[in-house]
Write a protein that holds these residues in place. Structure first.
Motif, PDB file in Angstrom:
ATOM      1  N   TRP A  91       0.852  -1.187   0.000  1.00 51.49           N
ATOM      2  CA  TRP A  91       0.000   0.000   0.000  1.00 51.49           C
ATOM      3  C   TRP A  91       0.886   1.234   0.000  1.00 51.49           C
ATOM      4  O   TRP A  91       1.180   1.793   1.076  1.00 51.49           O
ATOM      5  CB  TRP A  91      -0.871   0.055   1.258  1.00 51.49           C
ATOM      6  CG  TRP A  91      -2.052  -0.849   1.303  1.00 51.49           C
ATOM      7  CD1 TRP A  91      -2.633  -1.523   0.274  1.00 51.49           C
ATOM      8  CD2 TRP A  91      -2.823  -1.150   2.468  1.00 51.49           C
ATOM      9  NE1 TRP A  91      -3.703  -2.239   0.721  1.00 51.49           N
ATOM     10  CE2 TRP A  91      -3.849  -2.026   2.056  1.00 51.49           C
ATOM     11  CE3 TRP A  91      -2.755  -0.772   3.787  1.00 51.49           C
ATOM     12  CZ2 TRP A  91      -4.793  -2.520   2.937  1.00 51.49           C
ATOM     13  CZ3 TRP A  91      -3.689  -1.268   4.668  1.00 51.49           C
ATOM     14  CH2 TRP A  91      -4.699  -2.123   4.251  1.00 51.49           C
ATOM     15  N   GLU A 100      -5.117  -4.936   9.438  1.00 53.78           N
ATOM     16  CA  GLU A 100      -4.694  -5.295   8.090  1.00 53.78           C
ATOM     17  C   GLU A 100      -3.990  -6.634   8.093  1.00 53.78           C
ATOM     18  O   GLU A 100      -3.453  -7.066   9.110  1.00 53.78           O
ATOM     19  CB  GLU A 100      -3.799  -4.231   7.439  1.00 53.78           C
ATOM     20  CG  GLU A 100      -2.447  -4.045   8.064  1.00 53.78           C
ATOM     21  CD  GLU A 100      -2.362  -2.837   8.977  1.00 53.78           C
ATOM     22  OE1 GLU A 100      -3.206  -1.939   8.905  1.00 53.78           O
ATOM     23  OE2 GLU A 100      -1.453  -2.810   9.790  1.00 53.78           O
ATOM     24  N   GLY A 109     -12.739  -5.942   7.668  1.00 50.83           N
ATOM     25  CA  GLY A 109     -13.262  -5.737   6.327  1.00 50.83           C
ATOM     26  C   GLY A 109     -12.398  -6.491   5.329  1.00 50.83           C
ATOM     27  O   GLY A 109     -11.322  -6.979   5.664  1.00 50.83           O
ATOM     28  N   SER A 110     -12.874  -6.577   4.108  1.00 44.97           N
ATOM     29  CA  SER A 110     -12.145  -7.280   3.059  1.00 44.97           C
ATOM     30  C   SER A 110     -12.124  -6.434   1.802  1.00 44.97           C
ATOM     31  O   SER A 110     -13.134  -5.804   1.457  1.00 44.97           O
ATOM     32  CB  SER A 110     -12.819  -8.621   2.765  1.00 44.97           C
ATOM     33  OG  SER A 110     -12.247  -9.234   1.638  1.00 44.97           O
ATOM     34  N   GLN A 111     -10.996  -6.440   1.125  1.00 48.28           N
ATOM     35  CA  GLN A 111     -10.925  -5.810  -0.178  1.00 48.28           C
ATOM     36  C   GLN A 111     -11.795  -6.625  -1.137  1.00 48.28           C
ATOM     37  O   GLN A 111     -11.864  -7.852  -1.024  1.00 48.28           O
ATOM     38  CB  GLN A 111      -9.475  -5.787  -0.683  1.00 48.28           C
ATOM     39  CG  GLN A 111      -8.543  -4.944   0.150  1.00 48.28           C
ATOM     40  CD  GLN A 111      -8.846  -3.464   0.033  1.00 48.28           C
ATOM     41  OE1 GLN A 111      -9.279  -2.983  -0.995  1.00 48.28           O
ATOM     42  NE2 GLN A 111      -8.629  -2.745   1.113  1.00 48.28           N
ATOM     43  N   PRO A 112     -12.462  -5.982  -2.081  1.00 47.57           N
ATOM     44  CA  PRO A 112     -13.266  -6.730  -3.056  1.00 47.57           C
ATOM     45  C   PRO A 112     -12.405  -7.761  -3.795  1.00 47.57           C
ATOM     46  O   PRO A 112     -11.266  -7.487  -4.158  1.00 47.57           O
ATOM     47  CB  PRO A 112     -13.761  -5.640  -4.021  1.00 47.57           C
ATOM     48  CG  PRO A 112     -13.692  -4.373  -3.226  1.00 47.57           C
ATOM     49  CD  PRO A 112     -12.535  -4.535  -2.285  1.00 47.57           C
ATOM     50  N   ILE A 129     -11.343 -10.627  -2.489  1.00 46.83           N
ATOM     51  CA  ILE A 129     -10.541 -11.430  -1.559  1.00 46.83           C
ATOM     52  C   ILE A 129     -11.435 -12.273  -0.641  1.00 46.83           C
ATOM     53  O   ILE A 129     -10.961 -13.065   0.143  1.00 46.83           O
ATOM     54  CB  ILE A 129      -9.613 -10.521  -0.707  1.00 46.83           C
ATOM     55  CG1 ILE A 129      -8.830  -9.565  -1.581  1.00 46.83           C
ATOM     56  CG2 ILE A 129      -8.658 -11.334   0.154  1.00 46.83           C
ATOM     57  CD1 ILE A 129      -7.866 -10.242  -2.538  1.00 46.83           C
ATOM     58  N   GLU A 130     -12.728 -12.100  -0.754  1.00 41.41           N
ATOM     59  CA  GLU A 130     -13.662 -12.767   0.147  1.00 41.41           C
ATOM     60  C   GLU A 130     -13.467 -14.285   0.181  1.00 41.41           C
ATOM     61  O   GLU A 130     -13.537 -14.903   1.244  1.00 41.41           O
ATOM     62  CB  GLU A 130     -15.109 -12.448  -0.228  1.00 41.41           C
ATOM     63  CG  GLU A 130     -15.471 -10.986  -0.132  1.00 41.41           C
ATOM     64  CD  GLU A 130     -15.257 -10.213  -1.426  1.00 41.41           C
ATOM     65  OE1 GLU A 130     -14.504 -10.678  -2.315  1.00 41.41           O
ATOM     66  OE2 GLU A 130     -15.845  -9.122  -1.554  1.00 41.41           O
TER      67      GLU A 130
END
Length: 125
Positions: free
Chosen positions: A23, A68, A99-102, A104-105
């Motif tokens: 990142w 993270e 949460g999850s980055q789109p 990566i679910e």
């Protein structure tokens, strides 16, 4: 690979060099060190090179969150993320939310994580 739980030796300079490969950003070294001191840092090293890190912020009783989960791109898809998730489950006193980055679910579901509430953010101005 060497995994460290609650890596107190993790230095902000090392973390910033690592995180910029995943990142990219303009991270303040002092604020980064302060942030690292407030989380349980589960790290993985290849020799002395930091290649993965999962950070947990918890009140120790009611709430915990994974802030993270980062793996260097060239080390992804080698089981490191799965191992870090397992170590997180074994070393936190609370349920963990994150949460999850789109896209990566499926990784999280493969590792026994359940979909829960949708996440929202409140941005700082």
């Amino acid at each position: 690979m060497e995994y460290k739980i609650d890596d107190k030796g993790l230095k902000a300079s090392q973390f910033i060099e690592f995180v910029n490969k995943v990142w990219p950003g303009n991270y303040d070294i002092s604020k980064t060190q302060d942030a690292l001191s407030k989380t349980l840092n589960i790290t993985v090293y290849d020799e002395k090179r930091l290649v993965g890190c999962l950070r947990i912020l918890s009140d120790g009783y009611f709430f915990g969150t994974i802030t993270e989960l980062l793996i260097l791109p060239e080390y992804q898809k080698q089981g490191i993320g799965s191992r870090l998730i397992q170590l997180a489950k074994e070393n936190t006193p609370t349920m963990l939310y994150f949460g999850s980055q789109p896209g990566i679910e499926a990784f999280y579901e493969k590792n026994g994580c359940q979909r829960s509430l949708q996440s929202y953010i409140i941005e700082k101005e």
